[in-house]
Write a protein that holds these residues in place. Sequence first.
Motif, PDB file in Angstrom:
ATOM      1  N   MET A   1       9.711  41.139   4.256  1.00 13.04           N
ATOM      2  CA  MET A   1       8.948  40.037   4.538  1.00 13.04           C
ATOM      3  C   MET A   1       8.012  40.249   3.280  1.00 13.04           C
ATOM      4  O   MET A   1       7.153  41.470   2.849  1.00 13.04           O
ATOM      5  N   HIS A   2       7.440  39.967   1.385  1.00 10.42           N
ATOM      6  CA  HIS A   2       6.766  40.407   0.810  1.00 10.42           C
ATOM      7  C   HIS A   2       5.092  40.578   1.192  1.00 10.42           C
ATOM      8  O   HIS A   2       4.797  39.478   2.442  1.00 10.42           O
ATOM      9  N   GLU A   3       4.518  41.692   0.743  1.00  8.09           N
ATOM     10  CA  GLU A   3       3.179  41.771   1.713  1.00  8.09           C
ATOM     11  C   GLU A   3       2.531  40.598   1.321  1.00  8.09           C
ATOM     12  O   GLU A   3       1.129  40.391   2.689  1.00  8.09           O
ATOM     13  N   ASN A   4       1.814  39.466   0.450  1.00  6.70           N
ATOM     14  CA  ASN A   4       1.308  38.004   0.568  1.00  6.70           C
ATOM     15  C   ASN A   4       1.675  37.396   1.769  1.00  6.70           C
ATOM     16  O   ASN A   4       0.100  37.210   2.320  1.00  6.70           O
ATOM     17  N   ASP A   5       2.898  37.161   1.788  1.00  4.71           N
ATOM     18  CA  ASP A   5       3.493  35.745   2.486  1.00  4.71           C
ATOM     19  C   ASP A   5       2.990  37.005   4.228  1.00  4.71           C
ATOM     20  O   ASP A   5       2.564  36.213   5.148  1.00  4.71           O
ATOM     21  N   SER A   6       3.356  38.205   4.599  1.00 10.30           N
ATOM     22  CA  SER A   6       2.954  38.552   5.926  1.00 10.30           C
ATOM     23  C   SER A   6       1.653  38.379   6.419  1.00 10.30           C
ATOM     24  O   SER A   6       1.468  38.221   6.932  1.00 10.30           O
ATOM     25  N   GLU A   7       0.863  38.508   4.597  1.00 11.21           N
ATOM     26  CA  GLU A   7      -0.926  38.310   4.770  1.00 11.21           C
ATOM     27  C   GLU A   7      -0.845  37.040   5.201  1.00 11.21           C
ATOM     28  O   GLU A   7      -2.035  36.553   6.168  1.00 11.21           O
ATOM     29  N   GLU A   8       0.080  36.003   4.820  1.00 12.78           N
ATOM     30  CA  GLU A   8      -0.385  34.835   5.658  1.00 12.78           C
ATOM     31  C   GLU A   8      -0.394  34.240   6.550  1.00 12.78           C
ATOM     32  O   GLU A   8      -0.874  33.781   7.317  1.00 12.78           O
ATOM     33  N   VAL A   9       0.832  35.182   7.425  1.00 15.06           N
ATOM     34  CA  VAL A   9       1.360  34.883   8.267  1.00 15.06           C
ATOM     35  C   VAL A   9       0.574  34.983   9.555  1.00 15.06           C
ATOM     36  O   VAL A   9      -0.023  34.645  10.532  1.00 15.06           O
ATOM     37  N   LEU A  10      -0.284  36.587   9.046  1.00 15.57           N
ATOM     38  CA  LEU A  10      -1.237  36.958  10.247  1.00 15.57           C
ATOM     39  C   LEU A  10      -2.297  36.648  10.185  1.00 15.57           C
ATOM     40  O   LEU A  10      -2.989  36.107  11.368  1.00 15.57           O
ATOM     41  N   GLY A  11      -2.785  35.990   9.222  1.00 21.17           N
ATOM     42  CA  GLY A  11      -4.072  35.071   9.560  1.00 21.17           C
ATOM     43  C   GLY A  11      -3.962  33.995   9.739  1.00 21.17           C
ATOM     44  O   GLY A  11      -5.273  33.214  10.594  1.00 21.17           O
ATOM     45  N   TYR A  12      -2.477  33.136   9.934  1.00 21.52           N
ATOM     46  CA  TYR A  12      -2.954  32.283  10.817  1.00 21.52           C
ATOM     47  C   TYR A  12      -2.159  32.014  11.902  1.00 21.52           C
ATOM     48  O   TYR A  12      -3.324  31.280  13.009  1.00 21.52           O
ATOM     49  N   ALA A  13      -1.210  33.412  12.200  1.00 25.54           N
ATOM     50  CA  ALA A  13      -1.449  33.846  13.707  1.00 25.54           C
ATOM     51  C   ALA A  13      -3.371  34.112  14.008  1.00 25.54           C
ATOM     52  O   ALA A  13      -3.464  33.506  14.896  1.00 25.54           O
ATOM     53  N   LYS A  14      -4.007  34.933  13.181  1.00 22.50           N
ATOM     54  CA  LYS A  14      -5.060  34.782  13.906  1.00 22.50           C
ATOM     55  C   LYS A  14      -6.215  33.832  14.665  1.00 22.50           C
ATOM     56  O   LYS A  14      -6.531  33.716  15.050  1.00 22.50           O
ATOM     57  N   ALA A  15      -6.416  33.630  12.744  1.00 23.04           N
ATOM     58  CA  ALA A  15      -6.952  31.761  13.084  1.00 23.04           C
ATOM     59  C   ALA A  15      -6.008  31.429  13.945  1.00 23.04           C
ATOM     60  O   ALA A  15      -7.303  29.930  14.908  1.00 23.04           O
ATOM     61  N   TYR A  16      -5.119  30.736  14.584  1.00 25.91           N
ATOM     62  CA  TYR A  16      -4.183  29.668  15.855  1.00 25.91           C
ATOM     63  C   TYR A  16      -5.040  31.161  17.056  1.00 25.91           C
ATOM     64  O   TYR A  16      -5.481  29.852  17.966  1.00 25.91           O
ATOM     65  N   ILE A  17      -5.236  32.082  16.925  1.00 28.43           N
ATOM     66  CA  ILE A  17      -5.819  32.987  18.149  1.00 28.43           C
ATOM     67  C   ILE A  17      -7.064  32.378  18.796  1.00 28.43           C
ATOM     68  O   ILE A  17      -7.717  31.821  20.089  1.00 28.43           O
ATOM     69  N   GLU A  18      -7.771  32.390  17.490  1.00 23.19           N
ATOM     70  CA  GLU A  18      -9.363  31.649  17.922  1.00 23.19           C
ATOM     71  C   GLU A  18      -8.869  30.753  18.012  1.00 23.19           C
ATOM     72  O   GLU A  18     -10.817  30.356  18.482  1.00 23.19           O
ATOM     73  N   GLN A  19      -8.832  29.257  17.533  1.00 24.11           N
ATOM     74  CA  GLN A  19      -8.146  28.625  18.270  1.00 24.11           C
ATOM     75  C   GLN A  19      -8.010  27.796  19.519  1.00 24.11           C
ATOM     76  O   GLN A  19      -8.658  26.570  20.009  1.00 24.11           O
ATOM     77  N   HIS A  20      -7.525  28.352  19.513  1.00 24.09           N
ATOM     78  CA  HIS A  20      -6.505  28.641  21.338  1.00 24.09           C
ATOM     79  C   HIS A  20      -6.788  29.342  21.926  1.00 24.09           C
ATOM     80  O   HIS A  20      -6.236  29.344  23.304  1.00 24.09           O
ATOM     81  N   TYR A  21      -7.650  30.195  22.167  1.00 26.68           N
ATOM     82  CA  TYR A  21      -8.177  31.828  22.809  1.00 26.68           C
ATOM     83  C   TYR A  21      -8.770  30.672  24.317  1.00 26.68           C
ATOM     84  O   TYR A  21      -8.219  32.141  25.580  1.00 26.68           O
ATOM     85  N   GLN A  22      -8.727  29.366  24.810  1.00 25.17           N
ATOM     86  CA  GLN A  22      -8.340  28.867  26.070  1.00 25.17           C
ATOM     87  C   GLN A  22      -6.978  28.858  26.722  1.00 25.17           C
ATOM     88  O   GLN A  22      -7.081  28.644  27.863  1.00 25.17           O
ATOM     89  N   GLU A  23      -6.100  28.887  26.243  1.00 24.33           N
ATOM     90  CA  GLU A  23      -4.688  28.531  26.609  1.00 24.33           C
ATOM     91  C   GLU A  23      -3.909  30.186  26.652  1.00 24.33           C
ATOM     92  O   GLU A  23      -4.383  31.514  26.110  1.00 24.33           O
ATOM     93  N   ASP A  24      -3.258  29.525  27.421  1.00 22.81           N
ATOM     94  CA  ASP A  24      -2.089  31.328  28.195  1.00 22.81           C
ATOM     95  C   ASP A  24      -1.725  31.279  26.494  1.00 22.81           C
ATOM     96  O   ASP A  24      -0.591  31.300  27.095  1.00 22.81           O
ATOM     97  N   LEU A  25      -2.240  32.297  26.199  1.00 21.25           N
ATOM     98  CA  LEU A  25      -1.077  32.896  24.711  1.00 21.25           C
ATOM     99  C   LEU A  25      -0.379  33.737  24.960  1.00 21.25           C
ATOM    100  O   LEU A  25      -0.542  35.026  25.843  1.00 21.25           O
ATOM    101  N   THR A  26       1.211  33.652  24.744  1.00 20.35           N
ATOM    102  CA  THR A  26       2.017  35.005  24.588  1.00 20.35           C
ATOM    103  C   THR A  26       2.544  35.231  23.774  1.00 20.35           C
ATOM    104  O   THR A  26       2.276  35.286  22.229  1.00 20.35           O
ATOM    105  N   ILE A  27       2.895  36.503  23.294  1.00 14.84           N
ATOM    106  CA  ILE A  27       3.719  37.553  21.879  1.00 14.84           C
ATOM    107  C   ILE A  27       4.205  36.096  21.328  1.00 14.84           C
ATOM    108  O   ILE A  27       5.039  35.938  20.476  1.00 14.84           O
ATOM    109  N   GLU A  28       5.233  35.726  22.376  1.00 10.40           N
ATOM    110  CA  GLU A  28       6.348  35.759  22.012  1.00 10.40           C
ATOM    111  C   GLU A  28       5.805  33.729  21.404  1.00 10.40           C
ATOM    112  O   GLU A  28       6.392  33.422  19.845  1.00 10.40           O
ATOM    113  N   GLN A  29       4.551  33.138  21.971  1.00  9.42           N
ATOM    114  CA  GLN A  29       4.226  31.915  21.627  1.00  9.42           C
ATOM    115  C   GLN A  29       3.438  32.504  19.785  1.00  9.42           C
ATOM    116  O   GLN A  29       4.041  31.252  19.136  1.00  9.42           O
ATOM    117  N   LEU A  30       3.025  33.397  19.944  1.00 12.01           N
ATOM    118  CA  LEU A  30       1.811  33.442  18.878  1.00 12.01           C
ATOM    119  C   LEU A  30       2.953  34.591  17.648  1.00 12.01           C
ATOM    120  O   LEU A  30       3.354  33.621  16.216  1.00 12.01           O
TER     121      LEU A  30
END
Length: 373
Positions: A1-30
Motif C-alpha cells: 500500500m502506498h504511504e499516502n493511501d495508508s495515511e488516508e485509510v488510517l486517518g479514516y479508521a481513527k475518525a471512525y473510532i472517534e465517531q463510534h466510540y460508544q459502540e462495541d468496536l472490534t479490530i475486524e470491524q475497524l
Amino acid sequence: MHENDSEEVLGYAKAYIEQHYQEDLTIEQLAKVAGISPRHFMRLFKKRYGYSAIDYLAVYRIERAQQLMRTGGHYRLRDIARHVGYHDDMYFRRKFKQISGIPPAAFIKNSRQKIVAYHSSNIGQLLALQVTPCAAPADHPWTDYYQRKYKTDFVLPLSSDEEIKREELRLAAPDFIIGIDLFVSAEEKESLGKIAPAFFVPWMESDWRKHLSAIARFLGRTAVAEAWLDHYKRKARFVSEQIKYAIKDDSLLILRISEGRINILDSRSIGTVFYDDLQVVPARGVNDMSAEKRISPAQLTEFDADRLLLIVDEDAQSKSSWKSLADSKLWNNLKAVRNGMVAFLPSYPWVDYTAFTNELLLDEALKLWRNRT
C-alpha cells in the motif's frame, strides 16, 4: 500500500473510532472500515499512532468520560460508563484509573476544585494534571487548541495589576493558587496565602518534570502526575523511533526571533524535548550556552547546524527582523538553508516550558520529521 493511501485509510479508521466510540468496536470491524486485513491494520495503526487501535479507543472513551465529569453535572458513574461504551462498571473503573492515574470518584472530586494558574506557565503544568484553571493571566495567548479542548471561555482572565488581580482572586474564592517563585515577592506570597493555600514552583531549582511532580504533591495528585509522566515517556520513545531515520545524526539548532532579537533555545526551554527526550543532536556549542542566549546573525555560521528549527514571534518588530534575515546573503549561505533543512513552529504555545506544551511538541516533531520511507 502506498504511504499516502495508508495515511488516508488510517486517518479514516481513527475518525471512525472517534465517531463510534460508544459502540462495541472490534479490530475486524475497524480493519474492514480501513479496507485492509486485520493483521495489517493492527501493525499500521500502531506504527502510525503509537497505540494499538483498541488502546486508542480506550483512551478516547476515558477522555470523553472526563469531559462529562468536568461539566459539574450530577451524572452517576454507571450512566457515564454506559455513555462512553462500557457496560461493565468494574471494568470501566479499572480502565479509568489505569489511564487517568486515579479512580473516577477521585477525578470527580478533583474536578470540582477551583485552582488558579497565577502565572502563564502554570497553565501548561495544571493541564497535564487534568486541571482546567478557574483563573489565569488575561494576557496569555490562549490558542485554538486550548479553546476547543478546555472551554477557556469559562476561565477568569486575571489582570496584570497585582492589586486588581488579588481582588479578583478574593471574589473568585479559589481552593488553591499555583504560581512561580521567581516572579513573586515575599509580600505578594503572603497576601496570596491569605486568599487560599498557595504553592510557588521553584523555577530555577528544578526541571519541568520536577515542577509537575511538586505541584502534584501539593494538590494531592501524585498518581495523576506519575501516570502522565509514564505516558509522556512512552510517547517520546515512540516519536524518537519514528523520526530517527529522517533525522539520522543531523545536528539541530533551535532559534527564536523575539522583539527583533535572535535567541538560541536550549535544554532549559523547548530544546529539552528535541535534545533530551528525542535525542536529536544539538548543534555545535548549544550545550555550552546559557538559557535563551542572544546572538548576532553573524554568529549563526559558528554552529554549523545541519537543520534549523525557527520560531518567529507575532510582533511587527520580530517579523521585520525575520524578513531582513531571510533576505540576507549570510542566512542563505547557511548549510541548513542551502540544503532546505529549515522548519518552523508558531510562537505559541511552544515557548512555554511546561509538561503540557512539551507533549504537544512531540506531535509537532512527528509532523515535521516522521520517516516517509
